[in-house]
Design a protein around this motif. Structure first.
Motif, mmCIF file in Angstrom:
data_model
loop_
_atom_site.group_PDB
_atom_site.id
_atom_site.type_symbol
_atom_site.label_atom_id
_atom_site.label_comp_id
_atom_site.label_asym_id
_atom_site.label_seq_id
_atom_site.Cartn_x
_atom_site.Cartn_y
_atom_site.Cartn_z
ATOM 1 N N ASP A 186 -2.844 1.189 -6.283
ATOM 2 C CA ASP A 186 -3.503 2.232 -5.660
ATOM 3 C C ASP A 186 -4.573 3.839 -6.593
ATOM 4 O O ASP A 186 -3.136 3.804 -7.434
ATOM 5 C CB ASP A 186 -2.612 3.070 -4.111
ATOM 6 C CG ASP A 186 -2.884 1.239 -3.427
ATOM 7 O OD1 ASP A 186 -3.111 0.161 -3.692
ATOM 8 O OD2 ASP A 186 -2.593 2.134 -2.101
ATOM 9 N N HIS B 253 -9.131 7.623 -1.755
ATOM 10 C CA HIS B 253 -8.353 6.356 -1.705
ATOM 11 C C HIS B 253 -8.579 4.785 -1.869
ATOM 12 O O HIS B 253 -8.913 4.203 -1.426
ATOM 13 C CB HIS B 253 -7.146 6.194 -0.595
ATOM 14 C CG HIS B 253 -6.427 4.936 -0.396
ATOM 15 N ND1 HIS B 253 -5.317 5.116 0.495
ATOM 16 C CD2 HIS B 253 -5.368 4.855 -1.510
ATOM 17 C CE1 HIS B 253 -4.335 3.542 0.531
ATOM 18 N NE2 HIS B 253 -4.658 3.872 -1.392
ATOM 19 N N MET C 42 0.415 -1.568 0.159
ATOM 20 C CA MET C 42 0.328 0.401 -0.062
ATOM 21 C C MET C 42 0.855 2.193 -0.176
ATOM 22 O O MET C 42 1.916 1.474 0.312
ATOM 23 C CB MET C 42 -1.139 -0.378 1.260
ATOM 24 C CG MET C 42 -1.643 1.259 1.001
ATOM 25 S SD MET C 42 -2.947 1.509 2.192
ATOM 26 C CE MET C 42 -4.408 0.266 1.958
ATOM 27 N N PRO D 4 -7.930 1.011 -2.868
ATOM 28 C CA PRO D 4 -6.808 0.498 -2.621
ATOM 29 C C PRO D 4 -6.877 -0.519 -4.125
ATOM 30 O O PRO D 4 -7.750 -0.833 -4.214
ATOM 31 C CB PRO D 4 -6.887 -0.666 -1.214
ATOM 32 C CG PRO D 4 -7.595 0.546 -0.283
ATOM 33 C CD PRO D 4 -8.975 1.159 -1.409
#
Length: 88
Positions: free
Chosen positions: A62, A51, A1, A53
């Motif tokens: 991402d 955001h 991430m 993922p």
């Protein structure tokens, strides 16, 4: 991430593999088009806008965007277009 930028961080804006001398900042009001600033303009991160993922889980895909202040206006940019942290 991917680690996101904190509000108040100053970053340079530059689209990767872009030969143009300008960078397009997205307009928060989606009914209006964005505006152009010079490549490598400095922008201040105001907040994380979105955001999403990465579904594969490797962090490379991402989708991150921010609300930024640049040239006295607020707009949005993608994380990958924030090429260098100027200061935090």
């Amino acid at each position: 991430m991917i680690k996101t930028f904190e509000p108040g961080t100053l970053v340079r804006l530059s689209e990767q593999h872009e030969d143009d001398l300008q960078f397009t900042v997205g307009n928060i009001d989606t009914s209006q088009s964005g505006w152009k600033v010079k490549h490598n303009s400095v922008a201040m991160i105001i907040k994380l806008l979105k955001h999403i993922p990465d579904v594969i889980g490797d962090g490379d895909n991402d989708v991150i965007s921010y609300v930024v202040l640049v040239d006295g206006r607020t707009g949005w940019v993608y994380h990958e277009d924030c090429t260098e942290i100027v200061t935090q």
